[in-house]
Design a protein around this motif. Structure first.
Motif, PDB file in Angstrom:
ATOM      1  N   GLU A  63      -5.672   0.199  -0.454  1.00  0.00           N
ATOM      2  CA  GLU A  63      -4.302  -0.323  -0.499  1.00  0.00           C
ATOM      3  C   GLU A  63      -3.544   0.206  -1.711  1.00  0.00           C
ATOM      4  O   GLU A  63      -2.357   0.538  -1.619  1.00  0.00           O
ATOM      5  N   ASP A 123      -1.857   3.579  -1.415  1.00  0.00           N
ATOM      6  CA  ASP A 123      -0.596   3.684  -0.675  1.00  0.00           C
ATOM      7  C   ASP A 123       0.572   4.019  -1.589  1.00  0.00           C
ATOM      8  O   ASP A 123       1.595   4.536  -1.130  1.00  0.00           O
ATOM      9  N   LYS A 124       0.435   3.712  -2.874  1.00  0.00           N
ATOM     10  CA  LYS A 124       1.535   3.950  -3.813  1.00  0.00           C
ATOM     11  C   LYS A 124       1.440   5.310  -4.502  1.00  0.00           C
ATOM     12  O   LYS A 124       2.327   5.678  -5.267  1.00  0.00           O
ATOM     13  N   ASN A 181       5.347   2.611   1.187  1.00  0.00           N
ATOM     14  CA  ASN A 181       5.489   1.379   1.951  1.00  0.00           C
ATOM     15  C   ASN A 181       5.744   0.193   1.016  1.00  0.00           C
ATOM     16  O   ASN A 181       5.121   0.063  -0.028  1.00  0.00           O
ATOM     17  N   GLY A 182       6.670  -0.680   1.436  1.00  0.00           N
ATOM     18  CA  GLY A 182       6.961  -1.867   0.645  1.00  0.00           C
ATOM     19  C   GLY A 182       8.090  -1.688  -0.350  1.00  0.00           C
ATOM     20  O   GLY A 182       8.543  -2.661  -0.943  1.00  0.00           O
ATOM     21  N   SER A 199      12.016  -0.786  -1.320  1.00  0.00           N
ATOM     22  CA  SER A 199      13.316  -0.870  -0.666  1.00  0.00           C
ATOM     23  C   SER A 199      14.417  -0.829  -1.714  1.00  0.00           C
ATOM     24  O   SER A 199      14.182  -1.101  -2.896  1.00  0.00           O
TER      25      SER A 199
END
Length: 505
Positions: free
Chosen positions: A204, A207-208, A401-402, A404
């Motif tokens: 996880e 992902d960044k 992802n995540g 915005s």
């Protein structure tokens, strides 16, 4: 006479307490004494912003005069004539910042790329640019305990055990079995790193990870792969709070010249910062403001996007900056720091040098204005402030992802952890391939101020004030298409270390 004495001190923007005032006002030559006292204070005691009885007594003694009080009736008469506000329960309170007009601003430009931007446009410049980024961030990672004994990638050939490496991410992709393969490079070679999906927490966190950032890896070498057990970003340490005995205002994306520029709201803002608008709380804070930091897009620019001229009220870039100078020129007793954004009249590639004087001559005539690059670091009374317009937010939002535009605090946090303001090369953010990468966050700031997305955000992260300021432009047609709702005319103010938002719409 009472009014004359008060007016003299008000004009000099120095307070005088009741006891000293009463003693001064009953002197035979009180008006002349007030003039000479103020002249002495302004020339020799610039740190004095309130005159007390002791200060007055020393001055009278130096002048060879004896303190001369009148009768109690005289004193009471004088006290009763002291000017009060419309609300008789609240005496007029001169602005705090205006009490120190002769105290110089403790302002320094710590880092600015305006005159340090060198590139010949040749292929070798790309190599120099990425090597500069790698070496700077590698130096930060090497200080971490987990990576103090890291190895060059070329040395992995003869290893089949625990390894520690530092590299730049060339590529990261997902395998058909839903694992991740990351290609890592340093100055000695390449290697592939496997991130197994069985390690859910590690998977996880991967992902960044984005292309072109520099990270550390702890893992096990098996064959031609390094199987990662830990991903290590350079990160930021928690910093100690620094005391702020002043206030600073943070704005961006004013967009002067646009048909959607909120001129009336901006004028109210200027009146407020001068202490002439708002309720008691607003005026109290305004009186304490020493700095105004503008993180880009002061004007709307010319030819920034197709058919922009249809949405401009000022269709000339010189005229836009003239109007900006007229509006900002009304601000008094505040240092104004101006950095460019992608709508300003300078190159698009970051780092952007300061707005050129050739375009903004009237702005440069403002004695209280300072011009810096994007990005830059300035010191406000010892508070290090990193200013970045925020163009790279678009890349992070599209890639991670995540992320915005509505939660730029999350994007800012990630940039701090990566220690780079625009880690992804070759996307929407144009980056100049120079000999040095000026977008590495080498030193941890006390304040991190950004703009660009027109939406306010604030978060305190590891002691760092992360501030993304909104806009003085109403919703544009582009924003309507993507359902972006801007934060209009709501201004973040760091009031002695406490965040406040004041509305002027």
């Amino acid at each position: 006479m009472t009014d004359d004495i008060i007016l003299k001190f008000a004009n000099a923007e120095i307070l005088i307490n009741d006891t000293a005032y009463n003693k001064l006002s009953v002197q035979k030559n009180s008006l002349e004494l007030a003039d000479s006292l103020l002249d002495d204070l302004l020339r020799n005691q610039r740190d004095v912003f309130i005159v007390t009885e002791d200060i007055l007594d020393r001055y009278l003694q130096d002048q060879g005069q004896v303190s001369n009080y009148g009768s109690d009736a005289d004193i009471n008469s004088i006290v009763n004539n002291i000017i009060v506000s419309e609300n008789p329960s609240k005496a007029i309170k001169p602005p705090q910042s205006k009490l120190m007009p002769n105290v110089p601003f403790d302002f320094q430009i710590v880092k600015d790329a305006s005159k340090k931007s060198y590139t010949s446009g040749e292929i070798k410049d790309f190599s120099a640019y990425f090597n500069s980024r790698f070496q700077k961030i590698k130096g930060l990672l090497s200080k971490k305990g987990e990576l103090k004994e890291s190895y060059p990638i070329k040395d992995l050939v003869n290893m089949n055990d625990n390894v520690r490496i530092i590299g730049m991410v060339n590529d990261i992709r997902t395998t058909k079995n839903n694992h991740k393969i990351m290609e890592l490079e340093d100055e000695t070679g390449y290697t592939n790193v496997l991130i197994h999906n069985d390690n859910q927490k590690l998977f996880e966190s991967s992902d960044k990870i984005v292309r072109d950032e520099v990270i550390g890896i702890n893992g096990i070498k098996k064959g031609n792969l390094v199987i990662a057990s830990e991903l290590i970003q350079p990160g930021v340490p928690r910093i100690e709070d620094k005391e702020m005995d002043f206030s600073a205002v943070f704005i961006s994306d004013v967009h002067i010249g646009s048909s959607t520029f909120l001129e009336d709201a901006f004028k109210r803002f200027v009146n407020w910062i001068n202490g002439d608008f708002g309720d008691e709380e607003k005026r109290e804070v305004a009186n304490d403001v020493r700095y105004l930091v503008i993180a880009g897009d002061l004007v709307d620019g010319i030819g920034v996007y197709p058919n922009q001229e249809k949405e401009l009220t000022i269709k000339d870039i010189y005229g836009q900056y003239e109007e900006a100078a007229r509006l900002l020129g009304d601000i008094e007793d505040v240092k104004i720091i101006i950095a460019p954004g992608n709508h300003d009249a300078c190159r698009l590639a970051e780092p952007q040098p300061a707005i050129p004087e050739s375009y903004a001559g009237d702005l440069y005539k403002l004695k209280n204005a300072e011009f810096v690059s994007n990005p830059s670091v300035v010191s406000l009374e010892g508070i290090n402030t990193l200013i970045y317009h925020g163009r790279s937010f678009d890349d992070l939002v599209m890639t991670v992802n995540g992320m915005s535009h509505e939660r730029t605090d999350l994007v800012m946090k990630e940039l701090l952890e990566k220690r780079h303001l625009a880690p992804i090369y070759g996307e929407r953010t144009p980056l100049a391939s120079e000999f040095e990468d000026h977008l590495v966050i080498e030193d941890v700031p006390d304040i991190f101020h950004t703009g660009h997305v027109h939406i306010n955000a604030y978060r305190r992260y590891k002691g760092i004030h992360m501030i993304n300021s909104g806009t003085f432009q109403s919703q544009t047609e582009f924003q309507k298409i993507y359902n972006i709702v801007p934060t209009c005319a709501e201004v973040p103010v760091l009031n002695r270390g406490t965040m406040k938002i004041f509305k002027f719409n």
